[in-house]
Enzyme design. Structure first.
Site, PDB file in Angstrom:
ATOM      1  N   CYS A 206       8.919  15.757   0.733  1.00 41.20           N
ATOM      2  CA  CYS A 206      10.092  14.928   1.057  1.00 41.20           C
ATOM      3  C   CYS A 206      10.355  13.861   0.000  1.00 41.20           C
ATOM      4  O   CYS A 206      11.487  13.718  -0.478  1.00 41.20           O
ATOM      5  CB  CYS A 206       9.908  14.284   2.432  1.00 41.20           C
ATOM      6  SG  CYS A 206       9.741  15.483   3.777  1.00 41.20           S
ATOM      7  N   GLU A 207       9.319  13.105  -0.361  1.00 48.79           N
ATOM      8  CA  GLU A 207       9.522  12.063  -1.374  1.00 48.79           C
ATOM      9  C   GLU A 207       9.707  12.673  -2.757  1.00 48.79           C
ATOM     10  O   GLU A 207      10.410  12.109  -3.593  1.00 48.79           O
ATOM     11  CB  GLU A 207       8.354  11.078  -1.373  1.00 48.79           C
ATOM     12  CG  GLU A 207       8.030  10.449  -0.031  1.00 48.79           C
ATOM     13  CD  GLU A 207       9.178   9.663   0.596  1.00 48.79           C
ATOM     14  OE1 GLU A 207      10.264   9.560  -0.013  1.00 48.79           O
ATOM     15  OE2 GLU A 207       8.976   9.155   1.716  1.00 48.79           O
ATOM     16  N   GLY A 208       9.102  13.830  -2.979  1.00 46.30           N
ATOM     17  CA  GLY A 208       9.339  14.529  -4.238  1.00 46.30           C
ATOM     18  C   GLY A 208      10.790  14.928  -4.404  1.00 46.30           C
ATOM     19  O   GLY A 208      11.318  14.963  -5.518  1.00 46.30           O
TER      20      GLY A 208
END
EC number: 3.2.2.22
Length: 301
Positions: A206-208
């Site tokens: 998700c943060e990637g």
């Protein structure tokens, strides 16, 4: 992450609704010939198809956030021996839950909450905020990489009951460098190992997707034997994605605006924000899902 309150009509609609993902991306986790960067780039490309351009904002803007999500996508993480499927909201890139090879969906939340996933999901017994997953620790304490993702997938794929995975695996993990910390955490919280595995996937996937800085950092150390971690500054920026997105909209209208809380994060203007953030959360509608303040995202996952 702000709490979402659903109306009875919304609850009924969600109960009767079966999720149909807009796309499913498969990542062969242990295939050294398939880079993490290629996986993230492919998912971003498909997400961007559902984004919009906003005058004055360099990055693609996600669809408006809904109380009941309308747009979903799946990522299937496959190892040599197992796999899990992640269900992710298109409107905010939150991980909502995962499916095991046996077809069981596990969803963030507990009894009394409202399911967003279909197919009779089970509650994990805890929320999906970083506060729920790692407590007061910073994201720089989360070790990531190909080996970490492989272990996370293989362990989560075996999940059958709410608190038994940790009890079954903790002895095997005693050989790992962080064994003492894991054992202590498991003694205090029987869900500690599941939370530890999930937070690694949340950051790597998700943060990637949200952050250029995260995907580059993870990619650079993805094959490292010792894993890879974010910097303290990167971790703080990740926990303020909603606020950075709001700042992008402010800079679109006032390009020279000085935004103090962005300066504290090392982000002086929209050019710097575009270097750090790949996808911006939509701020144009007062969606009920967003609640009172964008500053409540200090521990969103």
């Amino acid at each position: 992450m702000a709490e979402i309150t659903l109306e009875p009509s919304d609850l009924m609609a969600q109960t009767n609704k079966r999720i149909v993902p807009k796309f499913t991306e498969i990542f062969p986790v242990e295939d050294a010939n398939y880079p993490y960067s290629a996986f993230i780039a492919s998912v971003r490309k498909d997400v961007i198809k559902h984004c919009t351009d906003h005058k004055g904002i360099f990055q693609p803007v996600l669809p408006p956030e809904k109380k009941v999500p309308e747009l979903w996508f799946y990522t299937e993480l496959k190892t040599r021996t197992s796999s899990i499927t992640l269900a992710i909201r298109m409107d905010n890139l939150y991980l909502v839950g995962f499916r095991t090879p046996g077809g069981v969906w596990w969803e963030f939340g507990k009894d009394g909450d409202t399911h967003l996933l279909g197919d009779n999901p089970r509650w994990l017994g805890f929320g999906g905020r970083y506060q729920d997953l790692i407590g007061n620790k910073g994201l720089e304490t989360v070790t990531m990489g190909r080996a970490e993702m492989t272990r996370a997938v293989n362990d989560l794929a075996k999940k059958k009951k709410m608190a038994t995975l940790e009890e079954e695996e903790v002895k095997m993990q005693m050989q790992m460098p962080e064994a003492a910390d894991l054992a202590a955490a498991a003694a205090a919280d029987p869900q500690a190992d599941t939370k530890s595995k999930l937070v690694k996937l949340v950051v790597m996937v998700c943060e990637g997707l949200r952050f250029n800085t995260v995907s580059r950092t993870v990619d650079a150390g993805f094959n490292s034997q010792h894993g890879v971690t974010l910097t303290v500054t990167q971790g703080k920026q990740v926990q303020k994605w909603d606020r950075i997105s709001k700042a992008a909209f402010e800079w679109a209208d006032h390009p020279t605006a000085v935004i103090p809380d962005m300066q504290k994060l090392g982000i002086k203007d929209k050019n710097e924000a575009a270097r750090i953030v790949a996808l911006v959360k939509n701020q144009t509608t007062a969606a009920a899902a967003t609640a009172a303040s964008a500053d409540n995202d200090d521990d969103e996952a």
